[in-house]
Design a protein around this motif. Structure first.
Motif, mmCIF file in Angstrom:
data_model
loop_
_atom_site.group_PDB
_atom_site.id
_atom_site.type_symbol
_atom_site.label_atom_id
_atom_site.label_comp_id
_atom_site.label_asym_id
_atom_site.label_seq_id
_atom_site.Cartn_x
_atom_site.Cartn_y
_atom_site.Cartn_z
ATOM 1 N N LYS A 435 -30.556 80.280 38.334
ATOM 2 C CA LYS A 435 -30.037 79.033 38.908
ATOM 3 C C LYS A 435 -28.689 79.377 39.546
ATOM 4 O O LYS A 435 -27.714 79.634 38.847
ATOM 5 N N ILE A 532 -38.263 81.275 36.905
ATOM 6 C CA ILE A 532 -38.011 80.266 37.936
ATOM 7 C C ILE A 532 -38.703 80.673 39.232
ATOM 8 O O ILE A 532 -39.381 79.874 39.886
ATOM 9 N N ALA A 536 -41.754 78.634 40.962
ATOM 10 C CA ALA A 536 -41.507 78.097 42.310
ATOM 11 C C ALA A 536 -42.542 78.616 43.291
ATOM 12 O O ALA A 536 -43.070 77.858 44.120
ATOM 13 N N CYS A 586 -38.735 76.488 32.656
ATOM 14 C CA CYS A 586 -38.357 75.749 33.867
ATOM 15 C C CYS A 586 -38.154 74.271 33.575
ATOM 16 O O CYS A 586 -37.247 73.634 34.132
ATOM 17 N N LEU A 591 -35.865 71.905 36.305
ATOM 18 C CA LEU A 591 -36.299 72.211 37.658
ATOM 19 C C LEU A 591 -37.710 71.719 37.971
ATOM 20 O O LEU A 591 -38.094 71.649 39.141
ATOM 21 N N LEU A 605 -42.965 69.431 41.268
ATOM 22 C CA LEU A 605 -41.634 69.527 41.847
ATOM 23 C C LEU A 605 -41.325 68.211 42.536
ATOM 24 O O LEU A 605 -42.151 67.700 43.297
ATOM 25 N N ASN A 609 -35.213 69.168 43.997
ATOM 26 C CA ASN A 609 -35.702 70.395 43.360
ATOM 27 C C ASN A 609 -36.816 71.056 44.176
ATOM 28 O O ASN A 609 -36.970 72.278 44.158
ATOM 29 N N MET A 613 -36.167 74.875 45.036
ATOM 30 C CA MET A 613 -37.020 75.929 44.497
ATOM 31 C C MET A 613 -37.493 76.904 45.572
ATOM 32 O O MET A 613 -37.935 78.018 45.259
ATOM 33 N N TYR A 616 -35.532 80.124 45.241
ATOM 34 C CA TYR A 616 -35.955 81.086 44.218
ATOM 35 C C TYR A 616 -37.308 81.707 44.580
ATOM 36 O O TYR A 616 -37.555 82.861 44.241
ATOM 37 N N ARG A 617 -38.144 80.978 45.282
ATOM 38 C CA ARG A 617 -39.376 81.555 45.802
ATOM 39 C C ARG A 617 -39.077 82.668 46.798
ATOM 40 O O ARG A 617 -39.696 83.724 46.791
#
Length: 823
Positions: A435, A532, A536, A586, A591, A605, A609, A613, A616-617
């Protein structure tokens, strides 16, 4: 004898307890796993210089770590009566602080003699380095100078005072064992040569460790600044500036001194120690732990090289975190290139004393400043300091690796060409957050919000977030890149040519480009996959950003297995536990949301968020790029010949490689694609048919769902490519400049993201379109005429038609409507 040994052991134990009433140690490498000890061979520890206090510290740490004992006789037949020895003893008076001559100890001589007389026996010699404090600098203060554990050998009185001053900041490093048998085998008939060889190996080892832990001696900052102004390059720049601007040379020299003073770091061990304690508190406050992987790379190269640490740049936390990790693992923190915007009241002086040197954002129009800065960098490298800078220039707002900027890399190469006696090695570092602290502000900036300047008030606002949890963070060290190796490949004869401060060889750009690609790809090859990022990636691959929990868990486990089946690189790390643990994690981080259902809970999601996300993907998108591209070819085709799949993937690869900094070169990508096809067949994501044909799984099956979602990991990237191709075909050859095509592509991508609910801010990132257009020019798909207009031939139409294979009917129609092409 036993009574004597018992009394002696009791006295030493008492001394040890007294010493550790004051002394506090930080220890690394003191585990059986880290040392790789053979349990069937005896262990003997070695310290460099004879010292009762060092011996007591060694004994305490061996006991504490439950390592083979350091106080008893060596457990071998007819062996020495000791399990540790000092390499040298010092000749001099008991309170002498003068010059002392190191002489090999009788224990060292006895061990060598034992090894020669008993060739069937082997002993594992474990070097142990000990530092009372870790001061790298020479201060003006006589007291600090006398009590610094630097490169000199302390007398007994000085050692006593050092322990009083620095004992609570003692560092102990256990290192990989040497084989006594292997060292002395060469000189079975010559004891003197065997002793010299072992002493030389150990002496070199201790010197290299000391170099890595303490760094080179530093001059006083004022001396360094004055020295910069006196260099030949800066003198010449002063003369040229004075003549050009008609200013007295004295005033220009004063300006050059001011520039040098503005730039130079003022590293202080006191500040570094303070920051270590403050940051230890901070990390425990905001993170659930710091995972450090493959740091042995940095430890090895730091012993003989000037090291350039090149981390990815995701947060302002990056440079603090990396310096902290290096210091905690026994390495001298690097000098860090920091933007002049961080040289603000209160914060700036602390960062400067922590090793930061400040640079202006642009100094292309200020040759005097550029020369002073170049000379400062040259001093850093030639003296062997470790340096840290971000090749991306700024922080990534999308979670992807940004295209490297050539400025600092070029300075490094040019400095090395001028003086390459001290080898330079780049150590890429991936810093992965579960995060990122600035995540919300990044979303605002991507939506057009103005970037806020750093200030003390801004930092005060950030401090409010310290009550939040930001999960775990990983610091992964990638494979080192020796600069000389890169230059050898680009220009073999570089060593035989002469270079001065201003010379830029014609092949410099090529060398910098190659270096930047390697650094960026090695950073990405060290990615830390976390819960995460995995969650994601899968949820963003669904149409509604939601999925049944059980199905989500199965898919995440299967995609993790895909990464294990054909690892991207041995420096990539995967999360511990299973997908069930990752979903729960998560959810706990806030998230994802859970919607209870009798038929099974739904994980989704929602709101901001869903966009956050994507960050992070994007951290791990490159790991799935090739398998996702392969399965995407079956979006509109039930089957394709294997050679067609190989061809289409190879055609798209250069663009993906440039955008995602994939590590495979053009000479190896064909075999990599073939390997991925085989893995996908084994995993049931692609079906092997007759006549060298490949097919997709049967509709309605779990395998087809897996394949479809996997293809969506890369589909938005391919859609962006199709938008650019569509605009080119709409206007025709020779109608648009590269800048106009970039602008048109960005506008249409932004429009599509609104019309079709695409939650990826990078979908309309100008930089990505600019990079794609530049790569089409490099590959010859596009050429530029005399008016700067882009021209293309029939090859582009063929590429565009092949690209249509990977797009769904809905997306093809959408892009055709947006670009006003005929269906």
């Amino acid at each position: 004898m036993r009574l004597y040994q018992g009394i002696r052991s009791l006295i030493l134990s008492l001394f040890r307890k007294i010493l550790f009433l004051w002394v506090r140690t930080d220890v690394s490498g003191n585990t059986l796993e880290a040392l790789g000890l053979d349990p069937d061979k005896p262990v003997c520890y070695v310290l460099q210089y004879s010292s009762l206090s060092s011996r007591l510290v060694l004994e305490q740490e061996v006991i504490h770590a439950r390592l083979p004992g350091a106080t008893d006789s060596l457990p071998v037949k007819n062996g020495p009566a000791h399990s540790f020895f000092f390499l040298y003893k010092r000749i001099g008076g008991p309170f002498s602080g003068g010059r002392q001559t190191p002489v090999p100890t009788k224990e060292f001589t006895g061990l060598v003699k034992f090894g020669l007389e008993h060739p069937e026996q082997d002993v594992q010699i474990v070097p142990v380095s000990l530092f009372w404090g870790r001061s790298p600098d020479k201060e003006k203060s006589l007291v600090k100078l006398l009590l610094s554990d630097t490169w000199s050998v302390a007398g007994r009185l000085q050692k006593f005072l050092i322990i009083l001053v620095h004992g609570r900041n003692t560092y102990v490093q256990f290192n990989q064992p040497l084989s006594l048998k292997q060292v002395v085998d060469e000189y079975r008939e010559n004891e003197e040569k065997a002793k010299r060889k072992l002493a030389r190996i150990l002496r070199t080892h201790f010197r290299r460790v000391r170099q890595a832990v303490l760094g080179p001696d530093l001059s006083h900052r004022r001396t360094l600044v004055e020295g910069l102004v006196r260099t030949q390059a800066v003198k010449e720049a002063i003369r040229e500036t004075a003549a050009k601007d008609d200013i007295p040379p004295e005033k220009v020299r004063a300006k050059a001194y001011k520039y040098a003073d503005e730039i130079a770091a003022s590293m202080s061990i006191v500040t570094i120690r303070f920051l270590e304690l403050a940051l230890a508190w901070l990390w425990n406050r905001i993170y659930n732990g710091i995972a450090v992987n493959n740091i042995k790379v940095a430890k090895e190269v730091a012993q003989d090289h000037a090291v350039v640490y090149a981390p990815c740049h995701r947060s302002h936390i990056d440079y603090l975190l990396l310096s902290y990790v290096l210091y905690k693992n026994g390495l001298m923190p690097p000098h860090i290139a920091a933007g002049i915007n961080l040289n603000m009241p209160i914060v700036g002086p602390i960062l400067r004393r922590g090793g930061a040197f400040f640079m202006r954002r642009s100094f292309r129009d200020n040759p005097l400043y550029a020369t002073v800065f170049n000379e400062y960098m040259h001093v850093m490298f030639t003296r062997g300091y470790s340096v840290e800078y971000f090749v991306e220039g700024g922080r990534s707002r999308t979670g992807r690796m940004l295209p490297p900027r050539p400025g600092m890399l070029s300075m490094t190469v040019r400095s090395f060409l001028r003086d390459h006696r001290k080898p330079i090695v780049f150590v890429p570092v991936y810093i992965g957050y579960e995060k990122v602290m600035e995540g919300r502000s990044y979303l605002g900036e991507l939506r057009g919000k103005k970037k806020q300047k750093e200030s003390v008030f801004g930092l005060a606002k950030t401090a409010r977030k310290l009550t939040n949890s930001f999960g775990r963070v990983a610091v992964n060290f990638g494979d080192a890149i020796p600069l000389a190796d890169v230059l050898d490949e680009v220009h073999e004869s570089w060593r035989s040519e002469a270079y001065d401060a201003e010379y830029r060889p014609s092949w410099l750009t090529e060398a910098v480009d190659e270096l930047s690609k390697r650094v960026a790809s090695n950073i990405n090859a060290s990615v830390a996959v976390n819960p995460i990022g995995m969650t994601a990636t899968v949820l963003l691959g669904t149409e509604r950003l939601a999925m049944d929990e059980g199905q989500l868990i199965r898919l995440m486990d299967q995609y993790a297995n895909l990464l294990r089946a054909y690892p991207y690189a041995n420096t990539v790390t995967l999360p511990e536990g299973s997908a069930r643990d990752w979903v729960a994690y998560c959810e706990n981080m806030g998230l994802v949301t859970r919607q209870p259902q009798k038929l099974g809970d739904i994980i989704a999601l929602e709101g901001a968020n869903a966009i956050l996300m994507t960050y992070y993907r994007n951290n791990i998108q490159h790991l799935f790029a090739l398998p996702a591209l392969i399965v995407s070819l079956f979006e509109n085709k039930t089957s394709l010949r294997r050679d067609k799949v190989l061809f289409l993937t190879s055609v798209a690869y250069p663009y993906l490689q440039s955008e995602l900094f994939l590590k495979f070169g053009q000479d190896e990508v064909e075999s990599v694609i073939n390997k991925w096809i085989d893995v996908l067949i084994d995993q049931g994501l692609v079906i092997q048919l007759d006549d060298e044909r490949l097919g997709r799984p049967e509709e309605g099956t779990e395998a087809m769902l897996r394949a479809r979602i996997l293809s969506r990991f890369i589909i938005q990237t391919l859609e962006r490519y199709h938008i650019t191709l569509g605009i080119l075909r709409k206007y025709g050859s020779g109608k648009l400049t590269a800048a106009e095509l970039e602008e048109q592509s960005t506008l249409l991508a932004e429009r599509m993201s609104i019309l079709f609910g695409l939650n990826a801010p990078e979908f309309f990132d100008k930089t990505l379109f600019r990079n794609f257009i530049a790569n089409m020019q490099k590959t010859g798909v596009l050429t530029t005429d005399d008016n700067g207009l882009l021209c293309y031939g029939e090859g582009l139409d063929e590429v565009a038609e092949d690209a249509r294979l990977v797009l769904s009917v809905e997306k093809r129609q959408a892009i055709q409507q947006v670009t006003m092409l005929d269906a």
